[in-house]
Design an enzyme around this catalytic site. Sequence first.
Site, short mmCIF file in Angstrom:
data_model
loop_
_atom_site.label_atom_id
_atom_site.label_comp_id
_atom_site.label_asym_id
_atom_site.label_seq_id
_atom_site.Cartn_x
_atom_site.Cartn_y
_atom_site.Cartn_z
N SER A 164 0.88 -1.12 0.02
CA SER A 164 0.10 0.20 -0.15
C SER A 164 0.67 1.16 0.11
O SER A 164 0.37 2.31 -0.47
CB SER A 164 -0.97 0.15 1.23
OG SER A 164 -0.35 0.00 2.36
N ASP A 402 -2.46 6.04 11.73
CA ASP A 402 -1.80 5.59 10.51
C ASP A 402 -0.52 6.64 10.68
O ASP A 402 -0.37 7.76 10.13
CB ASP A 402 -2.71 5.78 9.23
CG ASP A 402 -1.73 5.19 7.99
OD1 ASP A 402 -0.59 4.97 8.14
OD2 ASP A 402 -2.38 5.16 7.19
N HIS A 405 1.65 5.40 6.26
CA HIS A 405 1.32 5.67 4.80
C HIS A 405 1.41 7.55 5.02
O HIS A 405 1.80 8.12 6.05
CB HIS A 405 -0.22 5.61 4.57
CG HIS A 405 -0.34 3.97 4.37
ND1 HIS A 405 -0.65 3.44 5.37
CD2 HIS A 405 -0.17 3.34 3.45
CE1 HIS A 405 -0.79 1.78 5.02
NE2 HIS A 405 -0.30 1.92 3.84
#
Length: 433
Positions: A164, A402, A405
């Site tokens: 990702s 998160d 990312h």
Amino acid sequence: MDTLSNLSESKTHYFFTIIFTLILLIFFFFFSASDDTSPAISYRSLPGHLPSPPNRLPPVFPGARFASKLVSRNGANSGRAEEKMDSCDVFDGRWVVDQDLDPFYKQGSCPFVDDAFNCFKNGRPDSDYLKLKWKPHACEIPRFNGLKMLKMLRGKRMVFVGDSLNRNMWESLVCSLRASLVDKTRVFEVSDRRQFRSQGFYSFKFKDFNCSIDFIKSPFLVQEWKFSDKAGTRRETLRLDMMEGSYDKYYDADFIVFNTGHWWTHQKTFKGKNYFQEGDHIYTKLEVAEAYKRALSTWARWVDSNINSTRTTVFFRGYSASHFKGGQWNSGGSCDGETKPITNEAHLAPYPWMMRVLESVLSQMKTKVIYLNITKMTDYRKDGHPSVFRQAGSMGRGGFQDCSHWCLPGVPDYWNEVLYAVLVKNQRKFGRD
């Protein structure tokens, strides 16, 4: 007597004529050799390129050469390039503030950004993290130009293969290229979101340039596997000796950007018990670093055996830094409240073991691989993660933060600026519009 005199004068004149001619030839040769009139290259050599004669493109990064090793003659931290520098590490630099800086695409303007990366949509109130640009210490790289990149990609296919974090980079590139178009309806999805989520394949077509930018999910690059044990229980393993099965969808692309890394710290892998497999053998215990090396070696052998390097250019993007405090992603780790990057290099994390393993594998490959070593440039950016703004209205209520990312627009835009710089540097090889 007059005849002898005339003959002597003739010989003397002939002798001096020869001497004068030789002097002219030497003079002409010397200045011709020292006067290089070849057109200058617009910016310094990118890392991993061998120094080359003027007006001759250097080869694509050989696997044995790494961005982290090639620095200016002044040293890695000199802060300025010499007038004549053979090579430059574009990943050794710093983030500089530019209040007049516009992102490659405006916040909220790109419909293709996943909600998980859309910090603006999810309510992040600050925007100073968008006023930072990456500047190498020893050279300049060209500002990203989406239209020019599309022209270089005309009729070609670029595929991102990995986890990702590569999807983060892929979405950034699609949005950056789209922003350069007047008629944005000329960009369309080849597959819809539902199909992408279920099959791990996603593609955007830029119709006017007949090119596509694709993403294929393959977080380990090697094959996740299931088998039934003696009790009939279905168990998962990771086949370190087998490429993940989607390779037939991208092996003949014009450009492939690989990555793997974050999933190797996943709960299933970090203990290394009864998970890694080669052939029919399942390791009761195998260190993750060794498993990672074997998986990358499988990938490297596949690339060397199956990629036609005269057609396909291979990139490998290095490890993207995370910034969890007080725990990991699944144990209460956080990064909320970070609005400024790290400015002191001494505060950066140690160089990841994964990158040393990767560099060792790349050094033994026959195929030339362009190594995008983004680890250091991402380590500074503790301010660039979604943190609590990973979904609309979350604001830190429950779930996890998160800190792996990146917000889009944001840090991955500059990974693509370096990718763009490689294309510009090698546009004669890759094709010029």
